[in-house]
Design a protein around this motif. Sequence first.
Motif, PDB file in Angstrom:
ATOM      1  N   THR A 311      52.193  64.850  -6.851  1.00 17.58           N
ATOM      2  CA  THR A 311      53.163  63.538  -6.746  1.00 17.58           C
ATOM      3  C   THR A 311      52.273  62.352  -6.643  1.00 17.58           C
ATOM      4  OG1 THR A 311      54.893  64.829  -5.477  1.00 17.58           O
ATOM      5  CG2 THR A 311      54.960  62.618  -5.511  1.00 17.58           C
ATOM      6  N   LEU A 312      51.220  62.194  -5.941  1.00 16.54           N
ATOM      7  CA  LEU A 312      50.456  61.047  -5.848  1.00 16.54           C
ATOM      8  C   LEU A 312      50.056  60.690  -7.072  1.00 16.54           C
ATOM      9  CD1 LEU A 312      48.573  61.462  -2.276  1.00 16.54           C
ATOM     10  CD2 LEU A 312      51.024  60.495  -2.672  1.00 16.54           C
ATOM     11  N   GLY A 313      49.476  61.717  -7.912  1.00 16.16           N
ATOM     12  CA  GLY A 313      48.813  61.434  -9.131  1.00 16.16           C
ATOM     13  C   GLY A 313      50.022  60.773 -10.309  1.00 16.16           C
ATOM     14  N   TRP A 314      51.034  61.397  -9.970  1.00 14.78           N
ATOM     15  CA  TRP A 314      52.068  60.917 -11.014  1.00 14.78           C
ATOM     16  C   TRP A 314      52.610  59.461 -10.597  1.00 14.78           C
ATOM     17  CZ3 TRP A 314      55.665  65.871  -9.771  1.00 14.78           C
ATOM     18  CH2 TRP A 314      55.049  67.070 -10.355  1.00 14.78           C
ATOM     19  N   TRP A 315      52.767  59.557  -9.415  1.00 17.10           N
ATOM     20  CA  TRP A 315      53.301  58.249  -8.935  1.00 17.10           C
ATOM     21  C   TRP A 315      52.144  57.143  -9.272  1.00 17.10           C
ATOM     22  CZ3 TRP A 315      51.039  54.385  -5.761  1.00 17.10           C
ATOM     23  CH2 TRP A 315      51.975  53.466  -5.403  1.00 17.10           C
ATOM     24  N   ARG A 316      50.938  57.460  -9.133  1.00 17.50           N
ATOM     25  CA  ARG A 316      49.934  56.400  -9.712  1.00 17.50           C
ATOM     26  C   ARG A 316      49.938  56.151 -10.965  1.00 17.50           C
ATOM     27  NH1 ARG A 316      45.109  57.084 -12.046  1.00 17.50           N
ATOM     28  NH2 ARG A 316      43.543  55.433 -11.628  1.00 17.50           N
ATOM     29  N   GLU A 317      50.070  57.056 -11.874  1.00 21.04           N
ATOM     30  CA  GLU A 317      50.172  56.923 -13.462  1.00 21.04           C
ATOM     31  C   GLU A 317      51.401  56.184 -13.694  1.00 21.04           C
ATOM     32  OE1 GLU A 317      47.398  57.692 -15.280  1.00 21.04           O
ATOM     33  OE2 GLU A 317      46.430  58.325 -13.235  1.00 21.04           O
ATOM     34  N   ASN A 318      52.466  56.599 -13.048  1.00 22.92           N
ATOM     35  CA  ASN A 318      53.938  55.981 -13.365  1.00 22.92           C
ATOM     36  C   ASN A 318      53.978  54.438 -13.006  1.00 22.92           C
ATOM     37  OD1 ASN A 318      54.914  57.962 -15.140  1.00 22.92           O
ATOM     38  ND2 ASN A 318      55.525  58.996 -13.440  1.00 22.92           N
ATOM     39  N   ILE A 319      53.224  54.155 -11.807  1.00 30.33           N
ATOM     40  CA  ILE A 319      53.487  52.762 -11.222  1.00 30.33           C
ATOM     41  C   ILE A 319      52.351  51.641 -11.829  1.00 30.33           C
ATOM     42  CG2 ILE A 319      52.640  51.464  -9.321  1.00 30.33           C
ATOM     43  CD1 ILE A 319      55.462  53.072  -8.960  1.00 30.33           C
ATOM     44  N   LEU A 320      51.047  52.390 -12.378  1.00 26.48           N
ATOM     45  CA  LEU A 320      50.323  51.639 -13.135  1.00 26.48           C
ATOM     46  C   LEU A 320      50.965  51.237 -14.437  1.00 26.48           C
ATOM     47  CD1 LEU A 320      47.057  53.359 -12.323  1.00 26.48           C
ATOM     48  CD2 LEU A 320      47.659  50.882 -11.633  1.00 26.48           C
ATOM     49  N   ARG A 321      51.641  52.225 -14.964  1.00 32.16           N
ATOM     50  CA  ARG A 321      52.128  52.055 -16.447  1.00 32.16           C
ATOM     51  C   ARG A 321      53.148  50.982 -16.288  1.00 32.16           C
ATOM     52  NH1 ARG A 321      52.849  56.900 -17.540  1.00 32.16           N
ATOM     53  NH2 ARG A 321      51.061  57.239 -18.649  1.00 32.16           N
ATOM     54  N   THR A 322      54.046  50.947 -15.264  1.00 29.66           N
ATOM     55  CA  THR A 322      55.220  50.143 -15.106  1.00 29.66           C
ATOM     56  C   THR A 322      54.753  48.546 -14.858  1.00 29.66           C
ATOM     57  OG1 THR A 322      56.586  51.654 -14.223  1.00 29.66           O
ATOM     58  CG2 THR A 322      57.368  49.337 -13.907  1.00 29.66           C
ATOM     59  N   ALA A 323      53.544  48.493 -14.112  1.00 37.56           N
ATOM     60  CA  ALA A 323      52.799  47.186 -13.657  1.00 37.56           C
ATOM     61  C   ALA A 323      52.513  46.510 -14.924  1.00 37.56           C
ATOM     62  CB  ALA A 323      51.916  47.442 -12.734  1.00 37.56           C
ATOM     63  N   GLU A 324      51.786  47.414 -15.932  1.00 32.34           N
ATOM     64  CA  GLU A 324      51.175  46.950 -17.058  1.00 32.34           C
ATOM     65  C   GLU A 324      52.269  46.489 -17.885  1.00 32.34           C
ATOM     66  OE1 GLU A 324      48.049  47.269 -17.702  1.00 32.34           O
ATOM     67  OE2 GLU A 324      48.447  46.126 -19.433  1.00 32.34           O
ATOM     68  N   ARG A 325      53.380  46.956 -18.190  1.00 32.72           N
ATOM     69  CA  ARG A 325      54.733  46.410 -18.799  1.00 32.72           C
ATOM     70  C   ARG A 325      55.026  45.037 -18.233  1.00 32.72           C
ATOM     71  NH1 ARG A 325      57.800  50.822 -18.865  1.00 32.72           N
ATOM     72  NH2 ARG A 325      58.804  50.267 -16.861  1.00 32.72           N
ATOM     73  N   MET A 326      55.081  44.978 -16.857  1.00 29.45           N
ATOM     74  CA  MET A 326      55.417  43.839 -16.232  1.00 29.45           C
ATOM     75  C   MET A 326      54.439  42.837 -16.117  1.00 29.45           C
ATOM     76  SD  MET A 326      57.487  45.873 -12.907  1.00 29.45           S
ATOM     77  CE  MET A 326      58.046  43.998 -12.383  1.00 29.45           C
ATOM     78  N   LYS A 327      53.233  43.270 -16.578  1.00 31.29           N
ATOM     79  CA  LYS A 327      51.783  42.420 -16.140  1.00 31.29           C
ATOM     80  C   LYS A 327      51.749  41.841 -14.657  1.00 31.29           C
ATOM     81  CE  LYS A 327      51.648  40.942 -20.908  1.00 31.29           C
ATOM     82  NZ  LYS A 327      51.240  42.548 -21.443  1.00 31.29           N
ATOM     83  N   ALA A 328      52.066  42.769 -13.956  1.00 32.74           N
ATOM     84  CA  ALA A 328      52.214  42.236 -12.691  1.00 32.74           C
ATOM     85  C   ALA A 328      51.344  43.205 -11.488  1.00 32.74           C
ATOM     86  CB  ALA A 328      53.711  42.674 -12.123  1.00 32.74           C
ATOM     87  N   PRO A 329      50.766  42.496 -10.499  1.00 29.25           N
ATOM     88  CA  PRO A 329      49.825  43.267  -9.494  1.00 29.25           C
ATOM     89  C   PRO A 329      50.947  44.005  -8.723  1.00 29.25           C
ATOM     90  CG  PRO A 329      50.092  40.814  -8.864  1.00 29.25           C
ATOM     91  CD  PRO A 329      50.897  40.989 -10.268  1.00 29.25           C
ATOM     92  N   ILE A 330      50.292  44.862  -8.082  1.00 32.52           N
ATOM     93  CA  ILE A 330      50.941  46.082  -7.358  1.00 32.52           C
ATOM     94  C   ILE A 330      50.744  45.993  -5.738  1.00 32.52           C
ATOM     95  CG2 ILE A 330      51.177  48.674  -6.970  1.00 32.52           C
ATOM     96  CD1 ILE A 330      49.994  48.852  -9.712  1.00 32.52           C
ATOM     97  N   LEU A 331      51.948  46.234  -5.004  1.00 34.05           N
ATOM     98  CA  LEU A 331      51.860  46.318  -3.669  1.00 34.05           C
ATOM     99  C   LEU A 331      52.521  47.353  -3.264  1.00 34.05           C
ATOM    100  CD1 LEU A 331      51.699  44.953  -0.819  1.00 34.05           C
ATOM    101  CD2 LEU A 331      53.931  44.260  -0.948  1.00 34.05           C
ATOM    102  N   LEU A 332      52.169  48.280  -2.687  1.00 33.37           N
ATOM    103  CA  LEU A 332      52.832  49.538  -1.950  1.00 33.37           C
ATOM    104  C   LEU A 332      53.606  48.853  -0.911  1.00 33.37           C
ATOM    105  CD1 LEU A 332      53.583  52.507  -1.621  1.00 33.37           C
ATOM    106  CD2 LEU A 332      51.441  52.882  -0.928  1.00 33.37           C
TER     107      LEU A 332
END
Length: 469
Positions: A311-332
């Motif tokens: 799950t952590l692996g999927w979460w990481r990949e999917n979150i990074l992909r969305t952040a890339e689309r949003m051109k946004a930094p990430i905060l958990l």
Amino acid sequence: MKRLRWVAGAVVLAVLAGGGVAAATRDAPRPAGRYVTDDDGRALILHGFNTASSAKSTPDGLPELSEADVEREYRDMGTNFVRFLLQWRAVEPSPGTYDMKYLDKVAERIAWYRTRGYHVMLDMHQDLWGNGITPSKVAGNGAPQWATFMDGLPVAAGQPMWELYYLEPGVIRAFDNFWNTTGGHPDLMDRYARAWKAVADRFKDDPAVIGYDLMNEPWGGSVQGAAFETGPLAALYRKTIAEIRSVDPDSWIFLEPQAVGVNWGLPSALPYFDDPRGGPARIAFAPHLYPLPLDLGDDYTAGSREWTDRTLGWWRENILRTAERMKAPILLGEFGLDMTRPGAADLVERILDLTDENAMGRAYWSRDPGSWGPYDKGRAGPLVGVYARPYPRAVGGVPVRVVWDEKAVKLTITFDANETGPTEVYLPAATFPKGGEASLGTAAWDAGKRILTVTTKTSGRLDLVITPA
Ligand code: IDC
């Protein structure tokens, strides 16, 4: 029985995530490379707590918290960040009337953090819509009574987990009315956006307030998934961004995805949002992480540990992909669990490693006393030791990765230096009793604050290694 439940849950998750997993192996996204920055432009690694769940049910909407609690938190764990819970019901007790006394009391608490060097993110929290959801014992909080329209639909009491109330007709209708899916309440989203304008207007000049988390764990009611995230949720975010920017051009705006599914590692469809501030955008992505096996009552042990790691692996990949689309930094913005369960401390370490490796910020759920929190009945629990971890609070450049090697007692900060200022590293007493030594540049140790300030050259990729003095 419990085992069967998580196996079933994990299978559902695997099937649902199938597309995302396949895509992940084809083109794994690179770490976000974008950061929330301070006024000097230094990248911030935000490390702290959600404070606090108690704000949901106190009559005044303030968390049960004293200045001594903030002091203790800093002394014990060196946090630099708080996701501070607000309640819309307290901000706007009647339509168009904003409670300045409430905001003053919030400001008083922010000052406790400010004097200790914290950054504060204000979180307009809700679960299950609002305190006006009936029967009242379902733990709804956030929205005011005047914005709660269940249209007489029922909510069956006695659900085994609070999240299941999201599926009750009365709760779904309250959300449908807010998003105006029903067509009956076109004014509510505008009210919400203007309540945020009032909050931003009050805090825009407070140097400790780094930004605003527009809505906790948005729930689409009868509109779900991509239809919700690109439809009503995106509409609310656009309205609210416009209202905030009309008074506050500088604070960061943190956007959450739909919680259900994304909290478990499924992809979000949240789109890119324009920031009308003039200058580089200050919009960040703030997802939560609650692996499904643990939601279903299992521990971070044996087979469920393996599923949680996936799950952590999927979460990481999917979150990074969305952040890339949003051109946004990430905060958990949230993760957390009952720290008295087997494997709990291991999972927190694993999530701290994951956020370090991708240089994301993080806020643990929550600062409240009890078995999930750092303190229980006044005593420090297992979380305190895990959370008191060396980390760079601010980096004079663009972080690439942070690696804390506990066995070798070595913190490595890889970053592309720029001219924004020195790097500040928090070093806990347990592993760095006499402070730290830096492999590069010149370092100054503040024993009181336990911060090593390292001035390095101003360009190029650097590996700054910190070892005990
Ligand atoms: C939980 C509180 C719990 C309360 C419940 C409903 O810990 O005491 O009864 O909310 O108000 C979230 C939510 C956050 C939850 C947290 C833990 O954002 O409000 O707090 N959680 O369940 N999403 C996933 C987990």
